[in-house]
Design an enzyme around this catalytic site. Structure first.
Site, PDB file in Angstrom:
ATOM      1  N   CYS A 279       0.807  -1.228   0.000  1.00 16.67           N
ATOM      2  CA  CYS A 279       0.000   0.000   0.000  1.00 16.67           C
ATOM      3  C   CYS A 279       0.836   1.271   0.000  1.00 16.67           C
ATOM      4  O   CYS A 279       0.413   2.295  -0.561  1.00 16.67           O
ATOM      5  CB  CYS A 279      -0.959  -0.004   1.187  1.00 16.67           C
ATOM      6  SG  CYS A 279      -0.226  -0.460   2.772  1.00 16.67           S
TER       7      CYS A 279
ATOM      8  N   HIS B   7      -2.095   6.877   3.661  1.00 19.17           N
ATOM      9  CA  HIS B   7      -0.657   6.752   3.908  1.00 19.17           C
ATOM     10  C   HIS B   7       0.059   7.962   3.299  1.00 19.17           C
ATOM     11  O   HIS B   7      -0.100   8.261   2.106  1.00 19.17           O
ATOM     12  CB  HIS B   7      -0.099   5.478   3.270  1.00 19.17           C
ATOM     13  CG  HIS B   7      -0.450   4.217   3.999  1.00 19.17           C
ATOM     14  ND1 HIS B   7      -1.159   4.188   5.174  1.00 19.17           N
ATOM     15  CD2 HIS B   7      -0.164   2.913   3.711  1.00 19.17           C
ATOM     16  CE1 HIS B   7      -1.302   2.929   5.577  1.00 19.17           C
ATOM     17  NE2 HIS B   7      -0.703   2.143   4.704  1.00 19.17           N
TER      18      HIS B   7
ATOM     19  N   GLU C  75       7.839  -4.391   6.530  1.00 16.23           N
ATOM     20  CA  GLU C  75       7.398  -3.367   5.583  1.00 16.23           C
ATOM     21  C   GLU C  75       8.556  -2.738   4.818  1.00 16.23           C
ATOM     22  O   GLU C  75       8.506  -2.611   3.592  1.00 16.23           O
ATOM     23  CB  GLU C  75       6.619  -2.291   6.344  1.00 16.23           C
ATOM     24  CG  GLU C  75       5.866  -1.328   5.469  1.00 16.23           C
ATOM     25  CD  GLU C  75       4.494  -1.834   5.048  1.00 16.23           C
ATOM     26  OE1 GLU C  75       3.741  -1.054   4.454  1.00 16.23           O
ATOM     27  OE2 GLU C  75       4.185  -3.023   5.297  1.00 16.23           O
TER      28      GLU C  75
END
Length: 345
Positions: free
Chosen positions: A150, A234, A203
């Site tokens: 994402c 984000h 991540e």
């Protein structure tokens, strides 16, 4: 007369991304949800009864009455949208692809496999050329296509036009990632509220390889990820160094004039603006800008000189739409547009 729609299934339909898919697919002009799949404990229950709904309003009536089925081949649907968690996806998604379903996944497990398209349609739609080899090599009647992490969607969406225009050498990126990115129930409230958590497991390691695959290129990238008390959206603060000196004005012009291929821009879920440039000095902001373009627009602002590299900027996108469910939906629409999936006549 309404044109017949392509029947689709959602795997992991009761989770946060599954619910977002249900919401985005409600009334979709090309697709109709006819199967919803979930864990064994919910199989046999109606979706509206079993789901703990976290989207606004209530589950769409067309899906609420569907009975949850096990995530196994045999469920009705030509496309399987996968919102499965990684461990389950590793086992289940290849079974569906081998059985003839076109699997469009949000899971991380297959992204870096050489024959799996890792795709942002506005940036690398021709990644679908991998599918011929994928199906031949694996003996699949169906296919498997993945969307990126994402935050990588935000980074790649901004970096791709700049890299094509100027050649990127170095990137520093610090993310401020919304709590919805952790799924539901996500972080405990005492970890999230009034706090910044400077770690998201696994991540940072995704950024360089995923961006390299999407852009078919590599450059030095230093990433720092943080979970912040924001619900959706984000945000990424970037500094970028190029092969030659680039001014903020030059970078802004490239970003402002970037246009996706016409085929992609015409897809039902494509936003009017893939990149939206903000001139106000305090934008973009998640509360104000994450929902632009139905959540599919990437916002860019604060393009200015960088004393260490060439330019710095701030980018933002809705993580569960552009970064997850909406990304998968756009990928599926491109599969249809390219003729991999036939629309009913």
């Amino acid at each position: 007369m309404t044109a017949p729609r392509i029947p689709v299934a959602i795997l992991g339909a009761t989770g946060a991304v599954g619910q977002k898919l249900v919401t985005l697919l409600d009334g979709h002009p090309w697709f109709e949800v006819i199967s919803v799949c979930a864990s064994e404990r919910n199989v046999g229950r109606q979706y509206g009864e079993a789901v703990r709904w976290i989207e606004p309003g209530t589950p769409p009536s067309s899906v609420a009455a569907l009975v949850l089925q096990p995530a196994r081949p045999g469920v009705a649907g030509a496309i399987a949208f996968s919102a499965l968690e990684a461990t389950a996806a590793t086992e289940i998604e290849p079974l569906f692809a081998s059985a003839g379903y076109h699997v469009v996944t949000n899971a991380r497990t297959s992204r870096m496999e050489p024959d799996v398209p890792l795709m942002i349609p506005e940036i690398n739609p021709d990644a679908l050329s991998l599918l011929a080899g994928q199906r031949k090599r694996r003996g699949w009647e169906g296919s498997l296509v993945a969307n990126p992490n994402c935050s990588v969607v935000v980074l790649a969406g901004v970096l791709a036009p700049l890299h094509r225009a100027f050649g990127i050498e170095r990137v520093f990126a610090a993310t401020m990632q919304a709590v919805s990115g952790a799924g539901y129930p996500g972080l405990p409230s005492l970890d999230a509220l009034g706090n910044v958590v400077p770690f998201i497991d696994g991540e940072e390691e995704k950024f360089a390889p995923e961006i390299g695959k999407i852009l078919s290129s590599s450059f030095a990238l230093s990433a720092h990820v943080n979970r912040v008390p924001v619900v959706d959206g984000h945000t990424v603060a970037l500094s970028v160094g190029f092969e030659k000196r680039v001014t903020p004005e030059e970078a802004r012009e490239v970003l402002a004039t970037f246009r996706p291929p016409a085929e992609v821009a015409a897809l039902p879920s494509a936003p009017d603006a893939f990149l939206r440039i903000h001139d106000a000095e305090d934008r973009p902001q998640p509360r104000l800008d994450a929902g632009l373009g139905g959540g599919m627009t990437i916002s860019v602002g604060r393009i200015r000189p960088c004393p260490l590299l060439d330019i710095r900027l701030v980018a933002l996108a809705h993580n569960t739409v552009r970064g997850a469910a909406g990304a998968a939906l756009l990928n599926a629409e491109l599969l249809v547009s390219r003729g991999f999936i036939e629309r009913p006549s």
